[in-house]
Design an enzyme around this catalytic site. Structure first.
Site, PDB file in Angstrom:
ATOM      1  N   ASN A 124      -0.172   5.138  -0.729  1.00  0.00           N
ATOM      2  CA  ASN A 124      -0.123   6.087  -1.849  1.00  0.00           C
ATOM      3  C   ASN A 124      -0.796   7.395  -1.453  1.00  0.00           C
ATOM      4  O   ASN A 124      -1.263   7.537  -0.323  1.00  0.00           O
ATOM      5  CB  ASN A 124      -0.796   5.470  -3.078  1.00  0.00           C
TER       6      ASN A 124
ATOM      7  N   LYS B 294      10.695  -4.071  14.175  1.00  0.00           N
ATOM      8  CA  LYS B 294      11.131  -2.973  13.307  1.00  0.00           C
ATOM      9  C   LYS B 294      12.433  -3.354  12.591  1.00  0.00           C
ATOM     10  O   LYS B 294      13.374  -3.838  13.243  1.00  0.00           O
ATOM     11  CB  LYS B 294      11.341  -1.734  14.188  1.00  0.00           C
TER      12      LYS B 294
END
Ligand code: CTP
Length: 404
Positions: free
Chosen positions: A210, A289
């Site tokens: 965030n 990934k």
């Protein structure tokens, strides 16, 4: 003299020969890491040039109350809000008289009325002027209003007289300023604080996080050290310089933050949860990934431990302070959190539209069971000091209620 780093000092210079010492004062304050802005009266400019003070402070010098360009950049109200302390050195007899009468006829006197921070004066004048009953009455009245007078010292004067009226030396003034920031309201208290964001991995290169910068939490940690507390800062990833005299533990995920807090919480008097903890984490973290093969992918998230809630449920709990970042219905939402999580206090602020997280300034509503107070828009360091002062007051009240 370690308390002046990052402090915002407004130095007012009035007309007097001692103004030359203010140049050295600014240089030394900057050596201590302070951020100095200089405001000069017209007669001060007769003794030392604004250019000298600008070069030494590294900031534009403010001289005019009604200067349109200055007001647009930083006017008297902004300057008053910006500073942590106002020091007027030298303070002339005339300036003291104007301040006593609450005059607001130039930038410096107006600013003194608008500022709600400690105001310190270092008088400097001829010894007869200092001893004059009018000046003595003014000095007494200013002191009775909570203004601190530093000096004057006794000795030989520029005019050839000997007696009281010399401005204190820059080193002494810095010592007094340093003192302003050592409040000792939390002496012998252990305080644990979380700060910054947490990161929850999705795969080896991606994470959920965030916009928290950690600034508010770090500022509170610094303010608590100044108040005399032993401070443990448990921080998520930030780019901030670690505060001095703070024991800092760096963590990444919410669960690491939780474990670090629980390890430290025993014997803690105050817990402040300033971190923006990720409420959820990925149930599984991909080993490799994730490739963009599908049009949609799903991430399954599961709840992280509520660190603040868990600390507030301890028996006995420390004095527990939460933060609430809300985009709407600030007071209502924050009060719900205060009650649901059984907190002693909550500091609430609005976020979004460039407010809160990434900015240097903020405004806070501090809410407790039977009251609240609004801390107006100000730099986070200043809000942090106010918050710490409010927490200290509540703790002392709680302690004295328990002993009676
Ligand atoms: N907090 C915590 N641990 C968590 C989540 C939040 O310690 N896992 C703390 C924060 O540091 C902050 C306060 O709880 O002090 C925020 O309360 P919370 O109810 O979690 O806020 P939000 O996550 O914003 O809640 P909501 O989504 O309900 O608004």
């Amino acid at each position: 003299m370690a308390y002046l780093k990052h402090k915002r000092i407004l130095l007012g210079i009035t007309g007097g020969i001692a103004a030359y010492k203010s140049a050295d004062l600014v240089r030394r304050l900057r050596e201590q890491g302070a951020d100095v802005r200089v405001v000069m009266t017209r007669s001060a400019c007769e003794f030392i040039t604004p250019l000298t003070m600008q070069a030494l402070s590294g900031r534009p010098v403010h001289t005019e109350l009604l200067d349109y360009s200055a007001e647009a950049a930083m006017g008297h109200i902004e300057l008053a809000r910006w500073c942590d302390v106002v020091l007027i050195a030298p303070a002339s007899a005339n300036f003291m008289a104007r301040l006593t009468h609450g005059q607001a006829d130039d930038l410096l006197s107006t600013l003194c009325l608008a500022a709600s921070v400690p105001l310190l004066l270092a008088p400097a004048m001829n010894q007869q002027m200092w001893l004059n009953p009018a000046t003595q009455d003014n000095a007494r009245l200013l002191t009775s209003r909570g203004i601190t007078l530093l000096g004057p010292a006794d000795g030989s004067q520029a005019c050839g007289d000997t007696g009281p009226g010399r401005m204190l030396e820059p080193g002494d003034l810095i010592g007094h300023l340093d003192h302003v920031f050592q409040t000792n309201t939390l002496t012998a208290k252990k305080l644990v604080i979380t700060a910054g964001p947490t990161r929850e991995d999705i795969d080896p290169v991606r994470f959920i996080s965030n916009r928290s910068s950690g600034r508010m939490g770090y500022a509170v940690a610094r303010a608590a050290v100044e108040a005399g507390a032993e401070v443990v800062l448990i921080s998520g990833p930030t780019s901030l310089e670690l505060p001095e005299r703070v024991f800092c533990q760096q963590v990444v995920t919410a669960r690491q933050m939780h474990d670090a807090v629980m390890n430290e919480i025993r014997d803690t008097d105050i817990f402040i949860a300033a971190a923006a903890v990720a409420d959820y984490r990925c149930s599984t973290i991909a080993d490799q990934k994730i490739k963009k093969t599908d049009a949609f992918i799903n991430l399954t998230l599961e709840k992280n431990p509520d660190i603040l809630g868990e600390v507030a449920s301890l028996s006995p709990p420390p004095f527990t302070v939460g933060f609430a970042a809300e985009t709407e219905a600030l007071l209502e939402n924050a009060r719900k959190k205060l009650i649901n999580k059984k907190l002693d206090m909550i500091a609430a602020n609005l976020v979004g539209d460039n407010r809160g997280f990434e900015s240097e300034d903020n405004e806070l509503q501090i809410i407790w069971k039977d009251g609240n107070i609004k801390l107006d828009h100000a730099p986070k360091e200043k809000l942090a000091r106010n918050l710490v002062a409010i927490i200290a007051k509540h703790i002392h009240e709680k302690n004295s209620a328990q002993t009676h």
